[in-house]
Scaffold this motif. Structure first.
Motif, PDB file in Angstrom:
ATOM      1  N   LEU A  78      42.950  34.093  41.953  1.00 14.00           N
ATOM      2  CA  LEU A  78      42.917  35.550  41.953  1.00 14.00           C
ATOM      3  C   LEU A  78      44.321  36.113  41.801  1.00 14.00           C
ATOM      4  O   LEU A  78      44.549  37.052  41.023  1.00 14.00           O
ATOM      5  CB  LEU A  78      42.283  36.049  43.254  1.00 14.00           C
ATOM      6  N   LEU A 281      34.160  32.980  44.995  1.00 16.56           N
ATOM      7  CA  LEU A 281      34.486  33.799  43.823  1.00 16.56           C
ATOM      8  C   LEU A 281      34.244  33.083  42.502  1.00 16.56           C
ATOM      9  O   LEU A 281      34.841  33.449  41.478  1.00 16.56           O
ATOM     10  CB  LEU A 281      35.939  34.303  43.892  1.00 16.56           C
ATOM     11  N   ILE A 303      37.780  32.054  38.462  1.00 15.63           N
ATOM     12  CA  ILE A 303      37.060  33.020  39.269  1.00 15.63           C
ATOM     13  C   ILE A 303      36.137  33.829  38.362  1.00 15.63           C
ATOM     14  O   ILE A 303      36.404  34.002  37.175  1.00 15.63           O
ATOM     15  CB  ILE A 303      38.002  33.951  40.050  1.00 15.63           C
ATOM     16  N   VAL A 308      38.414  40.957  39.192  1.00 19.28           N
ATOM     17  CA  VAL A 308      39.781  41.397  38.913  1.00 19.28           C
ATOM     18  C   VAL A 308      39.852  42.830  38.399  1.00 19.28           C
ATOM     19  O   VAL A 308      40.662  43.637  38.889  1.00 19.28           O
ATOM     20  CB  VAL A 308      40.459  40.439  37.915  1.00 19.28           C
TER      21      VAL A 308
END
Length: 318
Positions: A78, A281, A303, A308
């Protein structure tokens, strides 16, 4: 308001950009009670928004991994994806663990208020280092509760990003997680008694069967008493800043209902349901539990798309 976003993006271009700016990140420290708190700053740049990534429960490190079989590295992935979109992050080790081991003598002797105090310590350090006017606090799983507790004092905090965060008291979520296991029904009255005892600060009955007793060892008494009394929905009502709630639809640890309860408690919050995403995720293509769990140990999987973009949209507005 809820948005459904799905699919998987490999983040090839994002990863290339992150590598170009130093994907390993920069070691950073914040003051802890007895020694430094440790973290990794990634994507530092003038004028960039900064997100603190607060880990979930147990011995979970700054990358989102732990020794209990989770090696999916969701926080690292992330952070890399955010850096590629112009958003800096600091992912942190909890006090008493990993790089933050020196912060306290006993990692088990901790409260939610302690973790929240650490968030504020980090926010102060990050603001001084980067010049950011405030810092966004992203809490994953139990880290979502930490973020909400920290948010009761909004000093240095731009807003909260709650990812796979429980919307009900932890004892309720814990009971639900155990109840789905085959053969758990006979243990539920004992579990209820143990949760009640732990919440009140009383020792759990020594005769409690091992599967339940292992959850409430004496060394975690302070932690459990401090944690079980919080209702996330009550905390989110008391927080008056921006809130983004992100929840995967194939999360087998925290439910969509939890995310919706949080959103219902704060109508100003923005809820995004990430289609097919699980608790670490990652995208899961079916409801098969074994396939879901298999992703917990696979850091090669990206992910899930949908996490995002909403974060970038939110933090870029300020």
């Amino acid at each position: 308001m809820a948005d459904d976003q799905g699919g998987v993006t490999m983040w090839g271009l994002a990863m290339a950009a992150a590598l170009a700016t130093g994907a390993a990140g920069i070691p950073v420290e914040a003051p802890g009670p007895n020694g430094p708190l440790a973290g990794t700053l990634l994507g530092e740049g003038t004028g960039r928004p900064v997100v603190i990534i607060v880990p979930g429960s147990g011995p979970t490190d700054r990358d989102g991994n732990n020794a209990l079989g989770i090696t999916a590295a969701p926080y690292r992935l992330l952070a890399e994806a955010l850096a590629a979109k112009g958003v800096a992050s600091v992912r942190i080790d909890k006090r008493g663990m990993f790089g933050s081991k020196a912060a306290i003598p006993d990692a088990n002797h901790v409260t939610m208020a302690d973790y929240a105090a650490d968030v504020h310590a980090w926010a102060k350090v990050i603001r001084a280092r980067t010049g950011a006017p405030c810092v966004w606090v992203l809490g994953h799983s139990e880290g979502g509760l930490v973020a909400l507790v920290a948010g009761q004092d909004a000093t240095d905090i731009c807003g909260l990003i709650l990812v796979s965060a429980a919307g009900r008291p932890l004892g309720v979520v814990l009971r639900e997680q155990i109840a789905v296991n085959p053969g758990a029904a006979p243990l539920l009255p004992t579990l209820d008694a143990a949760i009640a005892a732990a919440a009140a600060g009383r020792p759990v009955d020594p005769a409690t069967p091992p599967p339940i007793a292992r959850l409430f060892p004496p060394q975690l008494a302070t932690y459990w008493q401090s944690t079980l009394g919080y209702d996330p929905a009550t905390l989110i009502v008391a927080y008056h800043g921006p809130v983004l709630i992100l929840q995967g639809t194939r999360d087998i640890q925290v439910s969509v209902a939890d995310a919706k309860r949080l959103a219902a408690a704060d109508p100003r919050a923005h809820l995004v349901l990430v289609e097919g995403a699980n608790h670490v995720l990652k995208h899961v293509g079916s409801d098969d539990r074994a396939a879901n769990v298999a992703t917990y140990s696979d850091s090669s999987l990206p992910i899930a798309d949908g996490f995002v973009a909403p974060i970038v949209a939110l933090v870029s507005r300020r």
